[in-house]
Structures are given as C-alpha cells and as structure tokens.
Motif scaffolding. Structure first.
Motif, mmCIF file in Angstrom:
data_model
loop_
_atom_site.group_PDB
_atom_site.id
_atom_site.type_symbol
_atom_site.label_atom_id
_atom_site.label_comp_id
_atom_site.label_asym_id
_atom_site.label_seq_id
_atom_site.Cartn_x
_atom_site.Cartn_y
_atom_site.Cartn_z
ATOM 1 N N UNK A 1 -65.321 30.412 -17.081
ATOM 2 C CA UNK A 1 -64.251 29.789 -16.304
ATOM 3 C C UNK A 1 -63.283 28.967 -17.164
ATOM 4 N N UNK A 2 -63.738 28.092 -18.079
ATOM 5 C CA UNK A 2 -62.772 27.307 -18.861
ATOM 6 C C UNK A 2 -61.842 28.180 -19.696
ATOM 7 N N UNK A 3 -62.367 29.279 -20.234
ATOM 8 C CA UNK A 3 -61.564 30.165 -21.078
ATOM 9 C C UNK A 3 -60.546 30.937 -20.228
ATOM 10 N N UNK A 4 -60.973 31.385 -19.075
ATOM 11 C CA UNK A 4 -60.069 32.072 -18.147
ATOM 12 C C UNK A 4 -58.947 31.124 -17.731
ATOM 13 N N UNK B 1 -60.276 28.960 -7.916
ATOM 14 C CA UNK B 1 -61.557 29.670 -7.899
ATOM 15 C C UNK B 1 -62.166 29.668 -6.507
ATOM 16 N N UNK B 2 -62.759 30.777 -6.139
ATOM 17 C CA UNK B 2 -63.447 30.925 -4.860
ATOM 18 C C UNK B 2 -64.956 30.760 -5.005
ATOM 19 N N UNK B 3 -65.478 30.990 -6.199
ATOM 20 C CA UNK B 3 -66.888 30.732 -6.481
ATOM 21 C C UNK B 3 -66.980 29.884 -7.744
ATOM 22 N N UNK B 4 -68.144 29.328 -8.019
ATOM 23 C CA UNK B 4 -68.311 28.382 -9.114
ATOM 24 C C UNK B 4 -68.905 29.041 -10.360
#
Length: 299
Positions: A60-63, A76-79
């Motif tokens: 997630x952080x890279x995206x 984001x919809x999921x974690x």
C-alpha cells in the motif's frame, strides 16, 4: 511472533530513501516521451483497482507513493494485510484512484507490477505462518536475501505484512559465513575469528554447516547461529537436538534450517530444537496476485 500490522504502521519501518526507489520505477517506464499520455490528455478521471485472484494485500505505501508523485489520490476499500477473494464476479474492488487521465496511466504499470509481486509474497508468507501455527511450532519462519535487485525493500516489507521474519536485510545486517567464505579462508574457525575481529560484539555471526562436525567447530569458534544446510526434515531435527543437548549450559546458539524448503515439504522440519527455518521460495518463483486498474467511462 506478532504481525507487524498488529504493532503499528508498517510503513514507518521504511528507510528515508524509499521514495526515490518509487521515482526510479517511473523514470524506468517513461525514459523519454509519453506518447499514450499525449493521446488521453489531462481530463479528471477515476480508475478502479480490482483484485482478480485471492490473496493478501501488500504494498500500500508504495502504491500510494507512485500516484502521489503523479498528483493523484488513492482511496482504499480494504486494508494492508487483509485477505480478499474476487468472489463470483471474478474481481474485487480494492481501491479507487483519482487524477488526470495521463497521470493514472503513467502510474498504472509500475504500481500494478509492484502490488502483484508484494501481494504474492505476503500471501505465501501468510500460508507459511499458518502452517507453523497449526503445527504449534514456536520457531521463526524467515525469508532470505534471494531478492530481486532494486526491489528488496518491497519484498522484505511484504514478508512482514505476511507475518514472517525478514532474516538479514543485507550484507551489513549480520555476518553469514557460507561455504565460499570458509573455503577462501581455510577453515570455519579462521572465518569466525576474522569475522569477530571486524564485526565486534554487536553483529551476530552465522555459519553454514553441512554436518554436525562442522556445526561443532562453528559453535566452539563462537558462532551465534548454526545453519544446517540441505538436511532433510528428520535429519535436521535430529542434528539440532544432538547439538542442543551436547552444549546445554555451555554454549548459546540458534539452529537454522535452510535449503529447498517449501510449503509442501516443510512439515517434517518443525522440530522442537530448530529455531529458524528460512525460505528462498518466499521470493523465488512466487505466484503473483492478479490486479487490474480500469479507468471508468464518463457517464
């Protein structure tokens, strides 16, 4: 071992230069003209990130940073670390990305390539962690340094998201003396002595051993970790127990098993005297999780 996700924000682990790695992905993908971007222009658009195969979300952080550098916003919809399945529709909405059309397309491929691999590693790590827990084994599942050049920070991060140990991050993290070090030095004892003279008390020394006799030499020379390499499961468990009994109350060390370990063959290696099992298969030939990013048509 508690998952890093239960202890805090895993992105806080990242080194100060990690955003430059993300910049290099964008530089690599557009080294000159962005012809496709010229075609689509800068109209404001929304793109949906779909997960098309079951897996654990990681990266997630890279995206986020890919699209942050392009002036886009991710919702984001999921974690991070959550397991998802595509369901009957064959795809699961994982996130939405808002921004200019050409910027969405500039970030699409670098972001998806990263997310697919990171999530694949986290998914395999999660399955290995579940196998360990099911067996009630108290040791450590770890990765290795068999990572993709230029991509290690993502792969090690994904291991943490999946709930396993990263092992050493690089050559400076721990001194690992393998067969080539020993052959070049002349003996295990000489290699350990040389390593201790430079690494000092603060850096652990691990020695790769092919037999109990080599392990004896490494332990007596002062190694902190004994890697029993390429043993089968019963052989590893027996050798580990023999060594722990032989040096009980005399020497402190950890036993690591390594060499060809996979999800399918790991069960016999869960020995009481074994402290660590390391897997090159956490990063080598790991299946990626399929994602797609689809710009939504204007209504």
């Amino acid at each position: 071992m508690a998952s890093c996700l239960s202890l805090g924000n895993p992105s806080h682990l990242l080194p100060t230069g990690w955003k430059r790695v993300v910049s290099s992905w964008l530089d690599e993908d557009t080294p000159s003209f962005d012809f496709g971007g010229f075609v689509v222009g800068e109209t404001e658009q929304v793109a949906i990130l779909f997960g098309k195969a079951p897996g654990v979300l990681a990266g997630v952080p890279f995206f986020d940073e890919v699209f942050h550098q392009l002036g886009c916003k991710v919702e984001w919809k999921i974690k991070e670390g959550e397991y998802f399945e595509p369901g009957t529709a064959g795809k699961k909405e994982v996130a939405r990305v808002y921004g200019k059309a050409r910027h969405l397309l500039l970030g699409e491929r670098p972001a998806l390539n990263m997310l697919a691999r990171a999530s694949g590693i986290a998914t395999r790590a999660r399955r290995l962690r579940q196998l360990k827990d099911k067996a009630n084994w108290t040791g450590v599942i770890a990765g290795t340094r068999k990572t993709t050049p230029g991509f290690r920070i993502v792969e090690k991060y994904a291991m943490l998201v999946g709930g396993v140990d990263t092992h050493r991050a690089d050559l400076s993290s721990m001194i690992m003396l393998k067969d080539n070090h020993i052959w070049a030095t002349g003996s295990i004892t000489k290699a350990v002595q040389a390593a201790r003279s430079t690494g000092g008390f603060a850096i652990k020394i691990e020695v790769e051993c092919q037999s109990e006799a080599e392990a004896d030499e490494a332990i007596l020379a002062g190694a902190d970790i004994i890697m029993l390499d390429n043993f089968d499961g019963p052989g590893l468990c027996k050798a580990a127990k023999n060594l722990k009994v032989r040096y009980a109350g005399k020497k402190m060390f950890l036993i690591e098993g390594s060499g060809g370990l996979t999800e399918d063959n790991v069960a016999p290696y869960f020995g009481e005297a074994v402290d660590v099992l390391s897997f090159g298969s956490l990063t080598q030939s790991v299946p990626h999780i399929d994602f797609s990013l689809k710009v939504q048509p204007k209504k």
